[in-house]
Write an enzyme that holds these catalytic residues in place. Structure first.
Site, PDB file in Angstrom:
ATOM      1  N   LYS A 200       0.866  -1.185   0.000  1.00  0.00           N
ATOM      2  CA  LYS A 200       0.000   0.000   0.000  1.00  0.00           C
ATOM      3  C   LYS A 200       0.895   1.224   0.000  1.00  0.00           C
ATOM      4  O   LYS A 200       1.756   1.372   0.867  1.00  0.00           O
ATOM      5  CB  LYS A 200      -0.900  -0.018   1.225  1.00  0.00           C
ATOM      6  CG  LYS A 200      -1.734   1.251   1.352  1.00  0.00           C
ATOM      7  CD  LYS A 200      -2.775   1.114   2.428  1.00  0.00           C
ATOM      8  CE  LYS A 200      -3.582   2.383   2.561  1.00  0.00           C
ATOM      9  NZ  LYS A 200      -4.623   2.254   3.576  1.00  0.00           N
ATOM     10  N   ARG A 210     -10.907   9.802   1.945  1.00  0.00           N
ATOM     11  CA  ARG A 210     -10.799  10.445   3.261  1.00  0.00           C
ATOM     12  C   ARG A 210     -11.937  11.431   3.459  1.00  0.00           C
ATOM     13  O   ARG A 210     -12.409  11.616   4.585  1.00  0.00           O
ATOM     14  CB  ARG A 210      -9.415  11.089   3.433  1.00  0.00           C
ATOM     15  CG  ARG A 210      -8.322  10.020   3.511  1.00  0.00           C
ATOM     16  CD  ARG A 210      -6.917  10.606   3.661  1.00  0.00           C
ATOM     17  NE  ARG A 210      -5.898   9.575   3.469  1.00  0.00           N
ATOM     18  CZ  ARG A 210      -4.619   9.813   3.230  1.00  0.00           C
ATOM     19  NH1 ARG A 210      -4.175  11.063   3.164  1.00  0.00           N
ATOM     20  NH2 ARG A 210      -3.763   8.815   3.073  1.00  0.00           N
ATOM     21  N   LYS A 254      -2.437  -1.522  -3.666  1.00  0.00           N
ATOM     22  CA  LYS A 254      -3.255  -0.318  -3.598  1.00  0.00           C
ATOM     23  C   LYS A 254      -2.389   0.920  -3.644  1.00  0.00           C
ATOM     24  O   LYS A 254      -1.394   0.963  -2.917  1.00  0.00           O
ATOM     25  CB  LYS A 254      -4.031  -0.377  -2.281  1.00  0.00           C
ATOM     26  CG  LYS A 254      -4.817   0.849  -1.953  1.00  0.00           C
ATOM     27  CD  LYS A 254      -5.420   0.645  -0.611  1.00  0.00           C
ATOM     28  CE  LYS A 254      -6.153   1.905  -0.246  1.00  0.00           C
ATOM     29  NZ  LYS A 254      -6.619   1.880   1.093  1.00  0.00           N
ATOM     30  N   TYR A 319     -15.394   0.953  -6.569  1.00  0.00           N
ATOM     31  CA  TYR A 319     -16.672   1.660  -6.376  1.00  0.00           C
ATOM     32  C   TYR A 319     -17.559   1.511  -7.609  1.00  0.00           C
ATOM     33  O   TYR A 319     -18.742   1.817  -7.568  1.00  0.00           O
ATOM     34  CB  TYR A 319     -16.401   3.148  -6.068  1.00  0.00           C
ATOM     35  CG  TYR A 319     -15.501   3.295  -4.862  1.00  0.00           C
ATOM     36  CD1 TYR A 319     -16.025   3.170  -3.577  1.00  0.00           C
ATOM     37  CD2 TYR A 319     -14.122   3.471  -5.002  1.00  0.00           C
ATOM     38  CE1 TYR A 319     -15.191   3.235  -2.467  1.00  0.00           C
ATOM     39  CE2 TYR A 319     -13.285   3.540  -3.897  1.00  0.00           C
ATOM     40  CZ  TYR A 319     -13.824   3.416  -2.634  1.00  0.00           C
ATOM     41  OH  TYR A 319     -13.003   3.460  -1.544  1.00  0.00           O
TER      42      TYR A 319
END
Ligand code: PBG
Length: 335
Positions: A200, A210, A254, A319
């Protein structure tokens, strides 16, 4: 590799018609590859748009249950839940993370009860609960690795108890996979899967996320002492080897699109399922360009998801999951 020269070889022969293109396509995205991240808020029957992620909403638990039902109906195998925690509950010791009645634990129980056939994944990291916005415990301005491990283990156990099927340590503390695995074994949760955020990176592409969980404003400084330097590739192999040795079942890279080379290297080096997190910033870039009329949003979505499969991924957290599932269903119908 032997390739005949032109005109014996005419690669365009294999591209001439839709049926032959389908026949020789090397990788295919299917609905089985998708994990859908969902943001959860307190309240009932409410959906709040996330301004920096067009089309994404924060959902109250009852609405998240409906989203899980929708995901199951579309054939999406798994969702991941992220809590938007009340700022009043954020402390320096992050204790809300191991409150068995916290938002994400209640959401998990509600979803596992209503839609038992869908997998539920939860992040293991302290940032939703930390007054400092960091993924670990801050002591004298420094993120303290081993104190963070104690907190992460407590979080692990309440989340397993709530019914999470997959835990995703996203914090990048050293030794967290081993600490989690030992605690899960000790407490009788031997079937809980760990999908480690193996590599990551300290990325700017997380900022819409965030906003969505409300951790951005709280963050003091940056995450560069624990998330990886974007210039590093070989280090991802060392990180991954440690996580496998410590008991991870699945690996994740990621962000996704800027790190396809890392995905490929990890897939070639390790015999374990590999996933990419197609993160918030990657999602929002495509949405913004589509809204401006600069890109065909649907094609950009499908092409980038296909890139993950080509790079070697077994699946993608995105998403776009419900939209992609609908496109895939439509394409299957058309044949
Ligand atoms: C929390 C976490 C983050 C994301 C997933 N889990 C943000 C961060 O590390 O700052 C990002 C996901 C996204 O951008 O879509 N540790």
């Amino acid at each position: 590799m032997i390739t005949p020269a032109y005109p014996a070889a005419r690669p365009r022969r294999l591209r001439r018609t839709p049926w032959v293109r389908r026949l020789v396509r090397e990788t295919n995205l299917t609905v089985d590859d998708l994990i859908w991240p969902i943001f959860v808020i307190e309240g009932t029957n409410r959906a709040e748009p996330v301004p920096s992620m067009p089309g994404v909403e924060r959902l109250t638990i009852d609405r998240a249950v409906r989203a899980a039902e929708e995901a199951a109906a579309l054939g999406i195998p798994c969702i991941e839940l992220f809590p938007n925690t009340d700022p009043a509950l954020k402390t320096c010791d992050c204790r809300e993370a191991w409150n068995p009645e916290n938002l994400v634990c209640r959401a998990t129980r509600a979803i596992k009860q209503a839609v038992p056939e869908i997998g539920v994944m939860l992040d293991v990291a302290l940032d939703p609960y930390n007054a400092d916005g960091h993924d670990g415990i801050v002591c004298d301005g420094v993120i303290h690795n081993d104190r963070s491990l104690d907190a992460l283990v407590r979080q692990t156990l309440v989340q397993a108890e709530a019914g999470a099927d997959i835990l995703g340590p996203s914090d990048m503390m050293d030794g967290r996979v081993g600490a989690m695995r030992a605690a899960l074994e000790r407490e009788g949760h031997c079937d809980v899967l760990i999908m480690t955020y193996a590599a990551k990176y300290a990325s700017c592409f997380f900022s819409p996320f965030r906003d969505a969980v409300g951790s951005g404003g709280a963050l003091k400084g940056d995450k560069k002492t624990y998330q990886m330097d974007p210039g590093n590739g070989s280090e991802s192999l060392r990180e991954t080897a440690m996580d496998i040795a410590e008991g991870a079942d699945m690996l994740m890279v990621k962000p996704g699109l800027p790190y396809l080379d890392v995905i490929r290297r990890i897939k070639e080096a390790f015999d374990a399922p590999v996933f990419a997190y197609n993160v918030s910033g990657e999602y929002s870039m495509i949405k913004a360009a589509a809204q401006a009329g600069w890109l065909d949003g649907e094609r950009a979505m499908m092409e980038s998801l296909a890139a993950f499969k080509r790079a070697g991924c077994d699946g993608v957290l995105t998403y776009f999951a419900p939209d992609a599932a609908r496109v895939l269903a439509r394409e299957r119908q058309r044949g």
